[in-house]
Design an enzyme around this catalytic site. Structure first.
Site, PDB file in Angstrom:
ATOM      1  N   PHE A 121       1.519  26.986   7.141  1.00 29.83           N
ATOM      2  CA  PHE A 121       1.172  27.735   8.130  1.00 29.83           C
ATOM      3  C   PHE A 121      -0.108  27.570   8.666  1.00 29.83           C
ATOM      4  O   PHE A 121      -0.576  28.118   9.708  1.00 29.83           O
ATOM      5  CB  PHE A 121       1.234  29.157   7.574  1.00 29.83           C
ATOM      6  CG  PHE A 121       2.835  29.661   7.548  1.00 29.83           C
ATOM      7  CD1 PHE A 121       3.516  30.124   8.547  1.00 29.83           C
ATOM      8  CD2 PHE A 121       3.353  29.574   6.549  1.00 29.83           C
ATOM      9  CE1 PHE A 121       4.849  30.796   8.553  1.00 29.83           C
ATOM     10  CE2 PHE A 121       4.887  29.893   6.415  1.00 29.83           C
ATOM     11  CZ  PHE A 121       5.535  30.439   7.458  1.00 29.83           C
ATOM     12  N   ASN A 122      -1.027  26.784   8.030  1.00 32.64           N
ATOM     13  CA  ASN A 122      -2.260  26.384   8.352  1.00 32.64           C
ATOM     14  C   ASN A 122      -2.255  25.500   9.782  1.00 32.64           C
ATOM     15  O   ASN A 122      -3.258  25.470  10.527  1.00 32.64           O
ATOM     16  CB  ASN A 122      -3.103  25.508   7.179  1.00 32.64           C
ATOM     17  CG  ASN A 122      -3.285  26.214   6.233  1.00 32.64           C
ATOM     18  OD1 ASN A 122      -3.696  27.461   6.264  1.00 32.64           O
ATOM     19  ND2 ASN A 122      -3.313  25.941   4.825  1.00 32.64           N
ATOM     20  N   GLU A 123      -1.131  25.062  10.149  1.00 29.19           N
ATOM     21  CA  GLU A 123      -0.788  24.130  11.483  1.00 29.19           C
ATOM     22  C   GLU A 123      -1.001  25.212  12.410  1.00 29.19           C
ATOM     23  O   GLU A 123      -1.622  24.772  13.701  1.00 29.19           O
ATOM     24  CB  GLU A 123       0.370  23.680  11.363  1.00 29.19           C
ATOM     25  CG  GLU A 123       0.732  22.359  10.490  1.00 29.19           C
ATOM     26  CD  GLU A 123      -0.037  21.288  11.102  1.00 29.19           C
ATOM     27  OE1 GLU A 123      -0.101  20.870  12.227  1.00 29.19           O
ATOM     28  OE2 GLU A 123      -0.736  20.426  10.114  1.00 29.19           O
ATOM     29  N   LEU A 124      -1.079  26.688  12.337  1.00 29.19           N
ATOM     30  CA  LEU A 124      -1.123  27.401  13.359  1.00 29.19           C
ATOM     31  C   LEU A 124      -2.737  27.650  13.835  1.00 29.19           C
ATOM     32  O   LEU A 124      -2.823  27.551  14.881  1.00 29.19           O
ATOM     33  CB  LEU A 124      -0.909  28.851  13.005  1.00 29.19           C
ATOM     34  CG  LEU A 124       0.580  29.200  12.704  1.00 29.19           C
ATOM     35  CD1 LEU A 124       0.684  30.730  12.234  1.00 29.19           C
ATOM     36  CD2 LEU A 124       1.395  29.297  14.295  1.00 29.19           C
ATOM     37  N   LYS A 135      -4.369  24.868  14.155  1.00 27.73           N
ATOM     38  CA  LYS A 135      -4.547  23.913  15.073  1.00 27.73           C
ATOM     39  C   LYS A 135      -4.280  24.177  16.614  1.00 27.73           C
ATOM     40  O   LYS A 135      -4.461  23.216  17.452  1.00 27.73           O
ATOM     41  CB  LYS A 135      -3.903  22.458  14.589  1.00 27.73           C
ATOM     42  CG  LYS A 135      -4.547  22.141  13.207  1.00 27.73           C
ATOM     43  CD  LYS A 135      -3.563  20.947  12.590  1.00 27.73           C
ATOM     44  CE  LYS A 135      -4.136  20.822  11.134  1.00 27.73           C
ATOM     45  NZ  LYS A 135      -3.361  19.551  10.666  1.00 27.73           N
TER      46      LYS A 135
END
Length: 291
Positions: free
Chosen positions: A62-65, A67
């Site tokens: 969810f850290n991709e959010l 980006k």
């Protein structure tokens, strides 16, 4: 099938008929149901008017959010049975996060949010790009116009404008003594820190009369804490008789941060009951960024 696919697909199967029952047309993107590539997912979201992205018991990062540089105003992420999302709190100003564990509450919240977006987009609000900012248009049908339900006072017609030549419904004034038009909008749809003007888009036919007295215009912002700010002015419409569509400015505002978003109301009125007014055409109200 994996457990996470069953959870996600099961929720979709439950949600789809409820949305359709609320007259919300649904298209399910089968290609992304199993997808975990958030960059690709949000690219597909940007190509749609309103998207509902469901994250359920997923192992995706969810850290991709973080980006995603440009939040999508019409995307509604739904987090169902996902525990490890506490570190996403800083995204709440950019996204509507629905993080309920109860399926029925989740569905109700999704239907309410999609209905709100559709009320702004499909029924009354058009969004048009002006540079890197968005211009919003509250159409005439979305306004509260006194006596508009009476054909003797107002009738409705459609016009076609470039570049897309889409039909635009306008209100046409036949005859009134008491003029009152108002509408509302929420600043959470605006870009924080950007200066906007609010204008009525009107035209007056060559045969218009009864506009020798000025009209009153006001813009009110109601803040989350209940405090209000108010702008008011008067202007003449008589000088615009015979012109094409003109902007009648109501007021100017700087959009507040999304965590302090305010409700906006705008009004045009004239209560000179001795003046019989005719010939006014109303396209709607524009909220657009200023240079």
């Amino acid at each position: 099938k994996s457990q996470e696919e069953d959870v996600s697909k099961g929720l979709i199967n439950f949600l789809e008929p409820i949305l359709k029952n609320e007259n919300i047309n649904v298209f399910i993107d089968e290609e992304t149901i199993r997808g975990k590539d958030l960059k690709n997912l949000f690219k597909r979201i940007q190509d749609t008017r309103i998207s509902l992205a469901i994250f359920s018991e997923s192992k995706c990062d969810f850290n991709e959010l973080r980006k995603i540089k440009e939040p999508v105003d019409e995307a509604i992420p739904m987090f169902y049975k996902v525990d490890a999302i506490g570190d996403l709190a800083d995204l709440q100003n950019s996204y509507t996060l629905l993080m309920l564990r109860c399926k029925q509450d989740l569905i109700n919240s999704a239907v309410e949010e999609m209905s709100r977006l559709l009320a702004n987009i499909s029924v009354g609000v058009n969004r048009e790009k002006e540079g890197n900012q968005k211009c919003f248009m509250v159409r005439a049908r979305k306004l509260q116009i006194s006596h508009s339900e009476k054909l003797i006072n107002w009738t409705w017609s459609s016009i076609y404008e470039a570049p897309n030549e889409a039909a635009i419904e306008i209100a046409m004034l036949n005859e009134v003594y008491w003029l009152h038009m108002s509408g509302n909008f929420h600043t959470r749809n605006l870009t924080p820190g950007t200066k906007y003007e609010v204008v009525f888009l009107v035209s007056l036919e060559d045969t218009s009369f009864g506009w020798d007295q000025p009209v009153n215009l006001n813009l009110k912002l109601i803040n989350p804490d209940g405090t209000e700010s108010f702008q008011e002015r008067t202007t003449s419409l008589e000088c615009h008789i015979g012109e094409n569509w003109v902007d009648i400015q109501v007021g100017v505002l700087v959009a507040p941060p999304r965590n302090a978003a305010a409700k906006m109301t705008f009004t045009m009125y004239q209560y000179v009951t001795s003046d019989r007014k005719t010939g006014l055409l109303v396209k709607g109200v524009a909220i657009r960024p200023m240079p």
